[in-house]
Design an enzyme around this catalytic site. Structure first.
Site, short mmCIF file in Angstrom:
data_model
loop_
_atom_site.label_atom_id
_atom_site.label_comp_id
_atom_site.label_asym_id
_atom_site.label_seq_id
_atom_site.Cartn_x
_atom_site.Cartn_y
_atom_site.Cartn_z
N LYS A 111 0.81 -1.21 0.00
CA LYS A 111 0.00 0.00 0.00
C LYS A 111 0.85 1.27 0.00
O LYS A 111 0.41 2.32 -0.44
CB LYS A 111 -0.94 -0.01 1.20
C1 PLP Z 1 -4.59 -4.63 1.37
C2 PLP Z 1 -3.88 -5.89 1.33
C3 PLP Z 1 -4.29 -6.93 0.48
C4 PLP Z 1 -5.55 -6.85 -0.35
O1 PLP Z 1 -5.47 -5.87 -1.35
P1 PLP Z 1 -6.80 -5.34 -2.06
O2 PLP Z 1 -6.38 -4.24 -2.94
O3 PLP Z 1 -7.70 -4.88 -0.95
O4 PLP Z 1 -7.38 -6.50 -2.79
C5 PLP Z 1 -3.51 -8.07 0.44
N1 PLP Z 1 -2.40 -8.21 1.20
C6 PLP Z 1 -1.99 -7.23 2.02
C7 PLP Z 1 -0.77 -7.46 2.84
C8 PLP Z 1 -2.70 -6.04 2.11
O5 PLP Z 1 -2.28 -5.06 2.93
#
Ligand code: PLP
Length: 459
Positions: A111
């Site tokens: 993210k």
């Molecule tokens: C947010 C997240 C996901 C899922 O991603 P999306 O975009 O919500 O599908 C998977 N793994 C981790 C470690 C995350 O932080």
């Protein structure tokens, strides 16, 4: 580029509008009116670029006059200057399988890659328009930390983060709550992630409230995140460099990261299948394998960032499948709200051209962490384990890249269960264990949350 809402394809918005709004007032998600694919020659010209230069070329067509290309170049370079990998991401090989490591940013999950850029987009915007903005965001654990790191200390801006109380790992929580910047507010909601997300949506849709506080959002529905994430699909394709189409396995919750892969495919990148990998909160797996899109109760798992039953970004795919018809999308979304939606066979065939899916339960996830550790002596985080496990279950390891979404130290319990040892935080983040945490626990109650936000702004 012109943007529309999935629930109204007539009203046109600019990138600036949709970046700041996040969610459309009609409840829909923003998408470009049309996406022009790169030609083969253009794709060829992107091949040897550094990550930052590649990001510039992919993102620039989407942002219109929001900022000049020079400003974009400096925003990108500033965003990724503090990553622990020179080219932002790394590719690792586990036998036949390629693993794209996306967790080398400041808060150890993928993210950061979109969020750091968004932080600098806000800074740019606020230089031009000096009006105070309040960002409210729901997190299943990782978005919040990424948002706080990207927005802490920025002028004319506050950030409120709602996380589900006691349902995220202590490391995830501490990465948020030990930040002492005066524009950062953490709220622990007595509920699950979907409750947090609904509270944020309700505040957005309350026009009076959201206008009064000049509310903005950075959830995974924000289009800017999707564009920033499309970049690493291109980067991985070029680095793997077999020339053959690749499939990508993506541990999925809110359908944001994998939708970015779909965007990369629409932009002309030779992607074969996008593999939706879920934990036992498997609404997307049930939907894609058999059309069943009914919501069940959210279960807690050892992959908390995917403990979601409302995959917001799925609306963007459904809009596409329905031939960009916003009236039909609107009807369909109200069926989803009443929990009475089943994907019909014709639509499912369209979806299956691009997506396949698989699910891992708790034991399978732990076993995968152990198996990978036994075979390759590396420690993967549980979300990555779900991505790898999905590929193995489907038996399609050749020409396949798995997105590794978090650093294993964020989920020490799962690692401990799998290999009986702890995975340490990187040196630069150990300080979070010694700092006092600051957060407010609130009931899952819209009035309480609004009151907290308004009074914090006033103080
Ligand atoms: C947010 C997240 C996901 C899922 O991603 P999306 O975009 O919500 O599908 C998977 N793994 C981790 C470690 C995350 O932080």
């Amino acid at each position: 580029m012109e943007y529309i809402s999935t629930r109204n394809n007539q009203k046109i918005f600019t990138f600036r509008d949709i970046f700041l709004k996040g969610l459309a007032e009609d409840g829909g998600l923003f998408i470009p009116k049309s996406v022009k694919p790169f030609s083969n020659e253009e794709i060829n010209n992107l091949k040897n670029l550094s990550y930052n230069d590649l990001a510039t070329e992919i993102i620039h067509p989407f942002i219109g006059d929001f900022m000049s290309k020079d400003d974009l170049i400096s925003s990108i370079s500033k965003s990724y200057s503090n990553f622990r990998a020179k080219n932002v991401v790394k590719i690792n090989e586990l036998g036949n399988l390629k693993v794209l490591e996306l967790f080398h940013g400041p808060t150890l999950a993928f993210k950061d890659i979109a969020m750091q850029l968004i932080g600098n987009f806000y800074e740019h915007h606020l230089k031009v328009e000096q009006k105070k903005i309040n960002i409210i965001v729901a997190t299943s654990g990782d978005t919040g930390a990424a948002a706080i790191d990207a927005l802490k200390g920025k002028k004319n801006l506050n950030v409120f983060v709602l996380h589900p109380n006691n349902r995220i790992s202590p490391v995830q929580r501490k990465l948020m709550t030990t930040n002492d910047a005066s524009n950062v507010f953490n709220i622990a909601i007595d509920g699950n992630f979907d409750d947090c997300q609904n509270l944020v949506k309700t505040m957005f849709n309350d026009e009076k409230f959201s206008k009064t506080i000049n509310m903005s959002g950075v959830n995974s529905i924000n289009w800017a995140r999707i564009i920033a994430q499309a970049v690493y699909y291109f980067y991985a394709y070029f680095k793997v460099g077999t020339g053959e189409p690749l499939s990508f396995s993506v541990p999925t919750g809110n359908f944001g990261d994998i939708y970015a892969g779909y965007l990369a495919k629409k932009l002309g990148l030779p992607i074969d299948k996008l593999i939706v990998a879920t934990n036992k909160n498997d609404i997307l797996h049930r939907a894609i394998s058999g059309g069943d899109y009914t919501q069940k109760k959210v279960m807690e798992t050892n992959t908390p960032s995917m403990d979601i039953q409302i995959a917001s970004n799925f609306e963007r795919l459904l809009f596409d499948v329905k031939g960009c018809n916003s009236d039909v999308t609107k009807q369909l979304m109200s069926k989803i709200k009443n929990n009475t939606y089943k994907i019909d066979n014709e639509d499912l065939d369209k979806i299956k051209k691009n997506f396949i899916s698989e699910m891992l339960d708790e034991n399978e996830t732990i076993k995968m962490i152990k198996d990978i550790n036994d075979e390759f002596q590396i420690v993967i985080d549980p979300h990555t384990a779900v991505g790898i496990g999905a590929v193995k279950k489907l038996g399609i390891e050749k020409n396949c890249v798995v997105l590794s979404t978090a650093h294993p130290c964020k989920f020490p319990k799962a690692i401990e269960d799998a290999i009986s040892k702890a995975e340490n935080l990187p040196e630069s983040l150990r300080y979070i264990n010694d700092r006092t945490e600051k957060f407010e626990v609130l009931a899952n109650n819209i009035k309480k949350v609004k009151d907290y936000v308004t009074s914090s702004i006033r103080n």
